[in-house]
Design a protein around this motif. Structure first.
Motif, PDB file in Angstrom:
ATOM      1  N   HIS A  19       0.840  -1.193   0.000  1.00 15.99           N
ATOM      2  CA  HIS A  19       0.000   0.000   0.000  1.00 15.99           C
ATOM      3  C   HIS A  19       0.875   1.241   0.000  1.00 15.99           C
ATOM      4  CE1 HIS A  19      -3.258  -2.690   1.280  1.00 15.99           C
ATOM      5  NE2 HIS A  19      -2.384  -3.185   2.134  1.00 15.99           N
ATOM      6  N   ARG A  20       0.385   2.265  -0.656  1.00  9.87           N
ATOM      7  CA  ARG A  20       1.004   3.594  -0.564  1.00  9.87           C
ATOM      8  C   ARG A  20       0.055   4.436   0.273  1.00  9.87           C
ATOM      9  NH1 ARG A  20       4.371   7.068  -3.913  1.00  9.87           N
ATOM     10  NH2 ARG A  20       4.436   9.006  -2.761  1.00  9.87           N
ATOM     11  N   TYR A  21       0.578   4.985   1.359  1.00 16.16           N
ATOM     12  CA  TYR A  21      -0.244   5.728   2.303  1.00 16.16           C
ATOM     13  C   TYR A  21      -0.150   7.220   2.051  1.00 16.16           C
ATOM     14  CZ  TYR A  21      -0.513   1.262   4.661  1.00 16.16           C
ATOM     15  OH  TYR A  21      -0.734  -0.056   4.943  1.00 16.16           O
ATOM     16  N   PHE A  32      -3.411   3.955  -2.632  1.00 14.35           N
ATOM     17  CA  PHE A  32      -3.626   2.874  -3.590  1.00 14.35           C
ATOM     18  C   PHE A  32      -2.871   1.655  -3.095  1.00 14.35           C
ATOM     19  CE2 PHE A  32      -0.021   5.335  -5.147  1.00 14.35           C
ATOM     20  CZ  PHE A  32       0.938   4.371  -5.376  1.00 14.35           C
ATOM     21  N   SER A  33      -3.113   0.534  -3.751  1.00 11.31           N
ATOM     22  CA  SER A  33      -2.495  -0.716  -3.317  1.00 11.31           C
ATOM     23  C   SER A  33      -1.969  -1.487  -4.515  1.00 11.31           C
ATOM     24  CB  SER A  33      -3.527  -1.571  -2.565  1.00 11.31           C
ATOM     25  OG  SER A  33      -4.041  -0.873  -1.456  1.00 11.31           O
ATOM     26  N   MET A  34      -1.157  -2.515  -4.234  1.00 11.66           N
ATOM     27  CA  MET A  34      -0.601  -3.373  -5.269  1.00 11.66           C
ATOM     28  C   MET A  34      -0.664  -4.813  -4.784  1.00 11.66           C
ATOM     29  SD  MET A  34       3.250  -3.691  -6.793  1.00 11.66           S
ATOM     30  CE  MET A  34       3.697  -4.945  -5.599  1.00 11.66           C
ATOM     31  N   ALA A  35      -1.248  -5.678  -5.604  1.00 17.14           N
ATOM     32  CA  ALA A  35      -1.350  -7.101  -5.293  1.00 17.14           C
ATOM     33  C   ALA A  35      -0.674  -7.905  -6.398  1.00 17.14           C
ATOM     34  CB  ALA A  35      -2.825  -7.508  -5.177  1.00 17.14           C
ATOM     35  N   SER A  36      -0.375  -9.146  -6.101  1.00 13.54           N
ATOM     36  CA  SER A  36       0.152 -10.045  -7.120  1.00 13.54           C
ATOM     37  C   SER A  36      -0.962 -10.351  -8.113  1.00 13.54           C
ATOM     38  CB  SER A  36       0.642 -11.344  -6.479  1.00 13.54           C
ATOM     39  OG  SER A  36       1.015 -12.273  -7.474  1.00 13.54           O
ATOM     40  N   VAL A  54       4.641 -12.960 -12.593  1.00 14.94           N
ATOM     41  CA  VAL A  54       4.161 -12.739 -13.953  1.00 14.94           C
ATOM     42  C   VAL A  54       3.489 -11.387 -14.075  1.00 14.94           C
ATOM     43  CG1 VAL A  54       3.897 -15.185 -14.471  1.00 14.94           C
ATOM     44  CG2 VAL A  54       1.967 -13.917 -13.530  1.00 14.94           C
ATOM     45  N   GLY A  55       3.113 -10.807 -12.957  1.00 10.70           N
ATOM     46  CA  GLY A  55       2.488  -9.499 -12.992  1.00 10.70           C
ATOM     47  C   GLY A  55       2.009  -9.069 -11.627  1.00 10.70           C
ATOM     48  N   VAL A  56       1.720  -7.792 -11.536  1.00 10.44           N
ATOM     49  CA  VAL A  56       1.133  -7.213 -10.338  1.00 10.44           C
ATOM     50  C   VAL A  56      -0.006  -6.305 -10.787  1.00 10.44           C
ATOM     51  CG1 VAL A  56       3.255  -7.324  -8.963  1.00 10.44           C
ATOM     52  CG2 VAL A  56       2.744  -5.256 -10.274  1.00 10.44           C
ATOM     53  N   SER A  57      -0.915  -6.050  -9.872  1.00 13.18           N
ATOM     54  CA  SER A  57      -2.047  -5.165 -10.159  1.00 13.18           C
ATOM     55  C   SER A  57      -2.030  -4.002  -9.192  1.00 13.18           C
ATOM     56  CB  SER A  57      -3.369  -5.913 -10.006  1.00 13.18           C
ATOM     57  OG  SER A  57      -3.487  -6.908 -10.973  1.00 13.18           O
ATOM     58  N   PHE A  58      -2.046  -2.801  -9.737  1.00 10.53           N
ATOM     59  CA  PHE A  58      -2.186  -1.599  -8.930  1.00 10.53           C
ATOM     60  C   PHE A  58      -3.655  -1.220  -8.951  1.00 10.53           C
ATOM     61  CE2 PHE A  58       2.264  -1.430  -9.852  1.00 10.53           C
ATOM     62  CZ  PHE A  58       2.837  -0.719  -8.812  1.00 10.53           C
ATOM     63  N   PHE A  59      -4.198  -0.818  -7.803  1.00 11.66           N
ATOM     64  CA  PHE A  59      -5.597  -0.425  -7.776  1.00 11.66           C
ATOM     65  C   PHE A  59      -5.852   0.661  -6.744  1.00 11.66           C
ATOM     66  CE2 PHE A  59      -5.046  -4.099  -5.075  1.00 11.66           C
ATOM     67  CZ  PHE A  59      -5.764  -3.810  -3.927  1.00 11.66           C
ATOM     68  N   LEU A  60      -6.848   1.464  -7.072  1.00 16.64           N
ATOM     69  CA  LEU A  60      -7.273   2.611  -6.270  1.00 16.64           C
ATOM     70  C   LEU A  60      -8.723   2.390  -5.897  1.00 16.64           C
ATOM     71  CD1 LEU A  60      -6.797   5.674  -5.422  1.00 16.64           C
ATOM     72  CD2 LEU A  60      -7.609   6.226  -7.701  1.00 16.64           C
ATOM     73  N   ASP A  73      -2.753   9.747 -10.188  1.00 20.29           N
ATOM     74  CA  ASP A  73      -1.508  10.135 -10.856  1.00 20.29           C
ATOM     75  C   ASP A  73      -0.285   9.550 -10.141  1.00 20.29           C
ATOM     76  OD1 ASP A  73      -2.889  11.491 -12.822  1.00 20.29           O
ATOM     77  OD2 ASP A  73      -2.629  13.463 -11.900  1.00 20.29           O
ATOM     78  N   THR A  74      -0.320   9.535  -8.810  1.00 16.55           N
ATOM     79  CA  THR A  74       0.780   8.951  -8.035  1.00 16.55           C
ATOM     80  C   THR A  74       0.867   7.455  -8.295  1.00 16.55           C
ATOM     81  OG1 THR A  74       0.528  10.648  -6.337  1.00 16.55           O
ATOM     82  CG2 THR A  74       1.737   8.662  -5.706  1.00 16.55           C
ATOM     83  N   MET A  75      -0.291   6.789  -8.373  1.00 26.68           N
ATOM     84  CA  MET A  75      -0.316   5.353  -8.645  1.00 26.68           C
ATOM     85  C   MET A  75       0.244   5.057 -10.039  1.00 26.68           C
ATOM     86  SD  MET A  75      -3.533   2.706  -8.720  1.00 26.68           S
ATOM     87  CE  MET A  75      -4.148   3.262 -10.317  1.00 26.68           C
ATOM     88  N   ILE A  76      -0.147   5.832 -11.026  1.00 23.55           N
ATOM     89  CA  ILE A  76       0.348   5.613 -12.387  1.00 23.55           C
ATOM     90  C   ILE A  76       1.859   5.812 -12.442  1.00 23.55           C
ATOM     91  CG2 ILE A  76       0.302   6.521 -14.751  1.00 23.55           C
ATOM     92  CD1 ILE A  76      -2.751   7.045 -14.226  1.00 23.55           C
ATOM     93  N   GLU A  77       2.348   6.839 -11.777  1.00 24.25           N
ATOM     94  CA  GLU A  77       3.799   7.074 -11.745  1.00 24.25           C
ATOM     95  C   GLU A  77       4.524   5.921 -11.060  1.00 24.25           C
ATOM     96  OE1 GLU A  77       7.461   8.205 -12.399  1.00 24.25           O
ATOM     97  OE2 GLU A  77       5.706   9.094 -13.355  1.00 24.25           O
ATOM     98  N   ALA A  78       3.973   5.415  -9.954  1.00 24.66           N
ATOM     99  CA  ALA A  78       4.589   4.273  -9.262  1.00 24.66           C
ATOM    100  C   ALA A  78       4.586   3.037 -10.162  1.00 24.66           C
ATOM    101  CB  ALA A  78       3.851   3.987  -7.956  1.00 24.66           C
ATOM    102  N   ALA A  79       3.483   2.796 -10.847  1.00 22.80           N
ATOM    103  CA  ALA A  79       3.400   1.643 -11.746  1.00 22.80           C
ATOM    104  C   ALA A  79       4.421   1.770 -12.876  1.00 22.80           C
ATOM    105  CB  ALA A  79       1.986   1.516 -12.306  1.00 22.80           C
ATOM    106  N   ARG A  80       4.553   2.970 -13.420  1.00 24.02           N
ATOM    107  CA  ARG A  80       5.557   3.196 -14.477  1.00 24.02           C
ATOM    108  C   ARG A  80       6.963   2.915 -13.963  1.00 24.02           C
ATOM    109  NH1 ARG A  80       2.940   8.740 -16.864  1.00 24.02           N
ATOM    110  NH2 ARG A  80       1.825   7.781 -18.591  1.00 24.02           N
ATOM    111  N   ARG A  81       7.240   3.380 -12.768  1.00 20.31           N
ATOM    112  CA  ARG A  81       8.578   3.198 -12.194  1.00 20.31           C
ATOM    113  C   ARG A  81       8.862   1.723 -11.916  1.00 20.31           C
ATOM    114  NH1 ARG A  81      10.911   6.320  -6.869  1.00 20.31           N
ATOM    115  NH2 ARG A  81      12.952   5.327  -6.894  1.00 20.31           N
ATOM    116  N   VAL A  82       7.873   1.008 -11.356  1.00 21.85           N
ATOM    117  CA  VAL A  82       8.055  -0.421 -11.101  1.00 21.85           C
ATOM    118  C   VAL A  82       8.272  -1.159 -12.423  1.00 21.85           C
ATOM    119  CG1 VAL A  82       6.899  -2.528 -10.289  1.00 21.85           C
ATOM    120  CG2 VAL A  82       6.855  -0.458  -8.880  1.00 21.85           C
ATOM    121  N   ALA A  83       7.484  -0.831 -13.434  1.00 19.12           N
ATOM    122  CA  ALA A  83       7.656  -1.471 -14.746  1.00 19.12           C
ATOM    123  C   ALA A  83       9.054  -1.201 -15.298  1.00 19.12           C
ATOM    124  CB  ALA A  83       6.582  -0.984 -15.712  1.00 19.12           C
ATOM    125  N   ARG A  84       9.481   0.047 -15.221  1.00 17.00           N
ATOM    126  CA  ARG A  84      10.814   0.405 -15.723  1.00 17.00           C
ATOM    127  C   ARG A  84      11.904  -0.334 -14.963  1.00 17.00           C
ATOM    128  NH1 ARG A  84      11.822   5.773 -13.915  1.00 17.00           N
ATOM    129  NH2 ARG A  84      12.845   4.716 -12.202  1.00 17.00           N
TER     130      ARG A  84
END
Length: 125
Positions: A19-21, A32-36, A54-60, A73-84
């Motif tokens: 979770h991002r608090y 937002f949160s991130m699950a397998s 194989v993947g993770v799911s970010f959700f708000l 926007d913070t969640m999308i940026e975090a997802a982009r960074r994790v992907a990168r």
């Protein structure tokens, strides 16, 4: 994956997911949160560094943080960074490559939700 997630400010917590608090404290509301992506969707910190994902799911979740648009926007940026950082790709809920158009559609959905919620609050009180 673990280091990339921690570098984005997510913390392991409730439901054995990340979770991002809002304020960075565990007692704050989750932005937002991130699950397998694999059932049951949880992580095991003791074995995570030796696993392949194989993947993770970010959700708000809405209603959610005080500023839902900023949380998105913070969640999308975090997802982009994790992907990168992990060599991954970003996909939407239909498993298509995440595009600028899809992100804008998500922003519109969040803004519409907030508009309806505020209208309901005004009507009730």
């Amino acid at each position: 994956l673990l280091q990339a997630v921690l570098d984005c400010g997510l913390r392991f917590g409730e439901y054995n997911i990340f979770h991002r608090y809002e304020s960075g404290a565990h007692d704050a509301r989750a932005m937002f949160s991130m699950a397998s992506a694999v059932e049951p969707g949880v992580f095991d910190l003791d074995t995570m560094e030796s696993q392949t994902f194989v993947g993770v799911s970010f959700f708000l979740m809405l209603p959610g943080p005080a500023n839902s648009r900023q949380a998105l926007d913070t969640m999308i940026e975090a997802a982009r960074r994790v992907a990168r950082d992990t060599g991954g790709e970003l996909h939407d809920q239909q498993h298509s490559v995440l595009t600028t158009q899809t992100i804008e559609h998500l922003r519109q959905r969040v803004m519409e939700y907030e508009r309806r919620r505020l209208a309901a609050q005004r009507a009730n009180g």
